[in-house]
Scaffold this active site. Structure first.
Site, PDB file in Angstrom:
ATOM      1  N   ASN A   1      -5.363 -10.010  -4.367  1.00 58.98           N
ATOM      2  CA  ASN A   1      -5.194  -9.494  -2.921  1.00 58.98           C
ATOM      3  C   ASN A   1      -4.595  -8.376  -2.052  1.00 58.98           C
ATOM      4  O   ASN A   1      -4.605  -8.048  -1.223  1.00 58.98           O
ATOM      5  CB  ASN A   1      -3.937 -10.990  -2.073  1.00 58.98           C
TER       6      ASN A   1
ATOM      7  N   GLN B   1       1.904  -6.516  -3.773  1.00 54.09           N
ATOM      8  CA  GLN B   1       2.557  -6.495  -1.580  1.00 54.09           C
ATOM      9  C   GLN B   1       3.916  -5.447  -2.162  1.00 54.09           C
ATOM     10  O   GLN B   1       3.888  -4.800  -2.377  1.00 54.09           O
ATOM     11  CB  GLN B   1       3.032  -7.723  -1.451  1.00 54.09           C
TER      12      GLN B   1
ATOM     13  N   ASP C   1       0.588  -1.472   0.027  1.00 58.01           N
ATOM     14  CA  ASP C   1       0.220   0.795   0.345  1.00 58.01           C
ATOM     15  C   ASP C   1       0.813   0.960  -0.205  1.00 58.01           C
ATOM     16  O   ASP C   1       0.134   2.297   0.013  1.00 58.01           O
ATOM     17  CB  ASP C   1      -0.624  -0.137   1.443  1.00 58.01           C
TER      18      ASP C   1
ATOM     19  N   LYS D   1       2.419   1.919  -5.390  1.00 57.10           N
ATOM     20  CA  LYS D   1       3.676   1.815  -6.313  1.00 57.10           C
ATOM     21  C   LYS D   1       3.057   1.575  -7.776  1.00 57.10           C
ATOM     22  O   LYS D   1       3.780   2.091  -9.023  1.00 57.10           O
ATOM     23  CB  LYS D   1       3.934   0.376  -6.482  1.00 57.10           C
TER      24      LYS D   1
ATOM     25  N   GLY E   1      -4.083  -4.428  -4.412  1.00 58.64           N
ATOM     26  CA  GLY E   1      -5.145  -3.465  -5.068  1.00 58.64           C
ATOM     27  C   GLY E   1      -3.730  -1.989  -4.859  1.00 58.64           C
ATOM     28  O   GLY E   1      -3.115  -1.703  -4.358  1.00 58.64           O
ATOM     29  N   HIS E   2      -4.124  -1.645  -6.203  1.00 56.63           N
ATOM     30  CA  HIS E   2      -3.299   0.089  -6.944  1.00 56.63           C
ATOM     31  C   HIS E   2      -4.514   0.483  -6.478  1.00 56.63           C
ATOM     32  O   HIS E   2      -5.660   0.573  -7.485  1.00 56.63           O
ATOM     33  CB  HIS E   2      -2.749  -0.129  -8.084  1.00 56.63           C
TER      34      HIS E   2
ATOM     35  N   ARG F   1      -6.251   0.288   8.029  1.00 55.21           N
ATOM     36  CA  ARG F   1      -5.057   0.015   8.052  1.00 55.21           C
ATOM     37  C   ARG F   1      -4.053   0.377   9.335  1.00 55.21           C
ATOM     38  O   ARG F   1      -4.721   1.146   9.628  1.00 55.21           O
ATOM     39  CB  ARG F   1      -3.589   0.462   6.376  1.00 55.21           C
TER      40      ARG F   1
END
Length: 427
Positions: free
Chosen positions: A38, A223, A13, A16, A40-41, A304
């Site tokens: 699993n 990831q 997270d 990227k 996300g961007h 998060r």
């Protein structure tokens, strides 16, 4: 230098997708080389926000060839749902190619992921329940289903039968769930065969030919370093190689084709799921960071966990990946703090560790040793050069650079596509 790897430095997270997007029109190919849906961007293009889970973020850039590599596990339902959603918004997805060797996530992988996690109770890993781990386990156990298997029903049926022989015993006798029939799995997978066939290619050959031609290929990791199955906070990790080395194995190019290794790191730290997190905050500071940074999972929506910047962890990622550059994201989130803590070492039962402890047990018990850097109050979202930043923000960046072991080349100062400060070009 045509081969550029982009990897996360922390627990994912980090932004990227923004770094991939920054390379923009200079990029010819973008490859996803590990993971599945699993992670996300979130990519912001003008007034439009796109949440991608399985597709490489480069698919949003006009003229860029997007590749799902052999190191990815593919949920075909998710793949076509994402493609249809993008097409409905006018995005050209015709340049996507999928490796024939990529493994497929089936219904039984998702089922096993969910029931196994519940069965673990307090020892849960914190998976997303999307079948990623069980699909990779089947790959390693040599009972996996690959994309190319969809084009031969006899082979597909044999492989599914072999996989279900063991899995149905688990479902019935251990988890008290119904058995899954071979027909329901085969029929489901075959329903995608004609749709996926035009996308499938020898992507290793395509990428090597592109590199031979001097084209720019970006390898986009899912990831992050601390979730890598070998080098992360095991067992609280993903099931694939999320470090720079995984770019070679997950795409079918040699490591000598990887010219630049770019690490993405937040100006603070976050993680989702279980596992150690030395700088984690449980007070008002943590809530402030979470709300300011909108720290909720792109794929899961889960809040998060948040904490301050961890310099020993950044140095570890620099070493493991061979980072040539860092992209520091979300610096603007720290605006308004009087002083900013940075973890420079750990205390484990009275012993100081300047680098990450080799023992996972020690890392679990590590408490951060902080240095405090001056904060700033000026809005930095309009900054486009390093000199545009307040002196305190510049000093914060330079301090992190010295502690992290490699050059901070790009600084994210806002959510917009162009909200960046470039100190050194990534191409």
């Amino acid at each position: 230098m045509p081969g550029i790897v982009i990897v996360g430095v922390q627990w994912g997270d980090e932004g990227k997708g923004k770094a991939t997007d920054l390379l923009g029109e200079r990029t010819d190919w973008v490859v996803k080389f590990n993971g599945g849906n699993n992670a996300g961007h979130t990519v912001v293009v003008g007034d439009e926000k796109y949440a991608l889970h399985l597709l490489p973020s480069g698919i949003l850039s006009s003229g860029v060839n997007a590749v799902i590599g052999n190191g990815v596990v593919v949920d075909l339902e998710v793949l076509f749902a994402e493609l249809e959603a993008l097409q409905a918004r006018g995005v050209d997805t015709s340049r996507l190619r999928v490796s024939a060797n990529a493994h497929v996530i089936t219904h039984y992988h998702r089922t096993l992921d969910k029931v196994t996690e519940r069965f673990l109770g307090k020892r849960q890993i914190g998976t997303t329940g999307r079948g990623i781990g069980p699909a990779y386990a089947d790959k390693i156990n040599r009972v996996g289903i690959r994309v190319q298997d969809l084009f031969d029903e006899n082979i597909l049926r044999q492989k599914v039968e072999g996989a279900l022989d063991q899995k149905n015993h688990l479902l019935l006798k251990v988890y008290n769930r119904r058995a899954i029939t071979c027909d329901e799995i085969v029929d489901d997978l075959l329903s995608y065969a004609d749709r996926v066939r035009p996308l499938v290619a020898d992507t290793s050959l395509l990428l090597n030919d592109a590199l031979d031609a001097g084209e720019v290929v970006v390898f986009e990791g899912g990831q992050a370093t601390m979730l890598d199955v070998d080098h992360g906070t095991y067992p609280f990790v993903t099931s694939s190689a999320a470090t720079a080395g995984g770019a070679a194995t997950g795409s079918g190019v040699g490591p000598n084709r990887l010219d630049r290794i770019v690490g993405i790191v937040k100006a603070y730290t976050t993680r989702v799921g279980s596992g150690p997190f030395p700088t984690e905050l449980f007070d008002e500071s943590g809530e402030w960071l979470r709300s300011r940074g909108f720290e909720f999972g792109t794929t899961t929506g889960r809040p998060r966990r948040v904490g301050w910047y961890d310099a020993p962890m950044a140095r570890y990622a620099t070493r493991i990946n061979g980072l040539t550059d860092l992209v520091l994201t979300k610096l603007d989130i720290l605006t308004g703090l009087e002083r900013i803590p940075v973890c420079v070492a750990y205390d484990v039962d009275g012993e100081r560790f300047d680098e990450m402890p080799v023992s996972q047990s020690d890392f679990h018990h590590a408490t951060p040793i902080y240095e405090y850097l001056p904060g700033w109050t000026q809005d930095i979202t309009g900054a486009r050069t390093f000199d545009d930043l307040p002196v305190e923000a510049r000093e914060y960046v330079l301090a992190l650079e010295a502690m992290s072991g490699t050059h901070i080349s790009v600084i994210g100062v806002g959510a917009e596509r162009d909200a960046v400060v470039v100190r050194r070009d990534l191409v």
